[in-house]
Design an enzyme around this catalytic site. Structure first.
Site, short mmCIF file in Angstrom:
data_model
loop_
_atom_site.label_atom_id
_atom_site.label_comp_id
_atom_site.label_asym_id
_atom_site.label_seq_id
_atom_site.Cartn_x
_atom_site.Cartn_y
_atom_site.Cartn_z
N HIS A 177 4.60 0.18 0.26
CA HIS A 177 5.37 -0.60 1.22
C HIS A 177 4.54 -1.75 1.77
O HIS A 177 3.31 -1.80 1.60
CB HIS A 177 5.94 0.27 2.34
CG HIS A 177 4.92 1.09 3.06
ND1 HIS A 177 4.41 2.27 2.56
CD2 HIS A 177 4.29 0.90 4.25
CE1 HIS A 177 3.53 2.76 3.40
NE2 HIS A 177 3.42 1.95 4.44
N ARG B 281 4.97 5.97 13.81
CA ARG B 281 5.05 6.79 12.60
C ARG B 281 4.61 8.22 12.85
O ARG B 281 3.64 8.45 13.58
CB ARG B 281 4.14 6.16 11.54
CG ARG B 281 4.24 6.79 10.16
CD ARG B 281 3.36 6.05 9.17
NE ARG B 281 2.06 6.68 9.06
CZ ARG B 281 0.98 6.11 8.49
NH1 ARG B 281 1.05 4.87 8.01
NH2 ARG B 281 -0.15 6.76 8.41
N HIS C 295 0.82 -1.22 0.00
CA HIS C 295 0.00 0.00 0.00
C HIS C 295 0.85 1.26 0.00
O HIS C 295 2.03 1.24 0.36
CB HIS C 295 -0.93 0.02 1.23
CG HIS C 295 -0.19 0.13 2.53
ND1 HIS C 295 0.49 -0.93 3.10
CD2 HIS C 295 -0.01 1.16 3.39
CE1 HIS C 295 1.04 -0.56 4.24
NE2 HIS C 295 0.76 0.72 4.44
N ASP D 250 0.47 4.97 1.89
CA ASP D 250 -0.29 5.39 3.07
C ASP D 250 -1.42 6.37 2.72
O ASP D 250 -1.23 7.34 1.99
CB ASP D 250 0.65 6.05 4.10
CG ASP D 250 1.53 5.02 4.81
OD1 ASP D 250 1.14 3.84 4.88
OD2 ASP D 250 2.61 5.41 5.30
O1 LIG Z 1 5.20 -2.01 10.20
C1 LIG Z 1 5.86 -1.50 9.27
O2 LIG Z 1 7.04 -1.78 9.07
C2 LIG Z 1 5.21 -0.51 8.34
C3 LIG Z 1 3.83 -0.18 8.79
C4 LIG Z 1 3.14 0.75 7.85
O3 LIG Z 1 2.52 0.36 6.90
C5 LIG Z 1 3.26 2.21 8.08
O4 LIG Z 1 3.89 2.62 9.05
O5 LIG Z 1 2.70 2.97 7.29
FE LIG Z 2 1.79 2.03 5.75
#
Ligand SMILES: O=C(O)CCC(=O)C(=O)O
Ligand SMILES: [Fe+2]
Length: 300
Positions: A253, A267, A102, A104
């Protein structure tokens, strides 16, 4: 005391020919000189995802650094239980992660420009994250597919089946879809900083405009496979304290759910522009008002 970092100390080492770079010789903070922030930003736009080892940021420094890249958004538009101010915390006791390709928050009209993710608790093995370069995927399209993609639009929706992604999955899905957001985005967007074209897809795509659901699904599979082919990806093996920044306008990602120990990442997200198609048209809201989706005006 304010620590300053000489730009000359900063080294940028690519991890592959298409995507990814490790930046060494720097301690991230909100006080970095403007020219250092500019070099980091340029590196993110060029390499799509950049990795910093051993940063061990606290929340305040994490947010202050992210704010140097633009306006910080609230942690997430709908997931309240994991959101605190600017932070989205993804915690898993083992085995669940955002394990689906995806970009974000593409169900909003202006998906984030940058995501700044730090590793808080990292399992001994597994739990790596993958990123894919959506500009390289576009550049590699054969002419007939490029013409098709250039003229294609997609409906992105938060009504996506997130059911497997996290701990407390059912509650999460309910929460995730508590508010309904749908946006019509061009499948090919022009990057606001580099001017390059990329494929804007990922798991929030519900349907292509003008196609049947079954046709949408087949075409989606075909284009997504171009984005996620291994040559087009970078993989990060996390350690606690690492920070990763990606250009959310040119990547997808995937967090790999192959761990059985606790894993927590946090994040901070930087607001992005409304995508622009190759003909200059822009993304349009179908459902939902996210006009307030900016935490503050910390633009540097
Ligand atoms: O858990 C992760 O490494 C990425 C998670 C994710 O999709 C994000 O932080 O946007
Ligand atoms: Fe993500």
């Amino acid at each position: 005391m304010t620590l300053t970092t000489e730009p000359t100390q900063l080294t940028i080492r690519r991890t592959g020919s298409r995507i990814g770079a490790i930046i060494d010789g720097i301690q991230l903070s909100g006080d970095l000189p403007a020219e250092v922030v500019a070099r980091i930003r340029a590196a993110v736009v060029e390499h799509k995802v950049v990795f910093f080892r051993g940063q061990h940021l606290d929340d305040a420094t994490h947010q202050a650094f992210a704010a140097r890249l633009g306006s910080v958004t609230p942690g997430h538009p709908t997931i309240q239980s994991s959101t605190e101010g600017a932070f989205l915390t993804l915690a898993s006791a083992g085995g669940r992660a955002a394990s689906s390709w995806h970009t974000d928050v593409t169900f909003l009209q202006n998906p984030p420009a940058f995501s700044v993710l730090r590793g808080l608790t990292i399992p001994e093995y597994g739990g790596n994250t993958l990123w894919a370069n959506t500009e390289a995927a576009y550049a590699d399209l054969p002419e007939p597919l490029r013409v098709l993609a250039d003229n294609l639009w997609a409906i992105h929706s938060n009504d996506y089946d997130y059911a497997d992604a996290f701990d407390g999955a059912e509650r999460r899905f309910e929460e995730f879809t508590r508010l309904s957001f749908e946006t019509r985005h061009p499948v090919v967007r022009v990057h606001p900083e580099s001017g390059k074209r990329s494929l804007l897809l990922g798991h929030f795509v519900k349907q292509f405009v003008g196609l049947r659901p079954s046709e949408s699904q087949q075409l989606f599979g075909l284009l997504q496979a171009r984005v996620t082919k291994p040559e087009n990806t970078a993989r990060w093996v996390w350690s606690t304290g690492d920070v990763v920044i990606w250009d959310n306008r040119a990547t997808q990602h995937y967090a790999i759910a192959d761990f059985d120990q606790p894993r927590t990442v946090r994040r901070v997200t930087v607001a992005g522009d409304i995508p622009v198609a190759v003909d200059g048209r822009t993304s349009e809201v179908v459902t939902g008002d996210a006009s307030g989706f900016v935490l503050d005006d910390l633009i540097s």
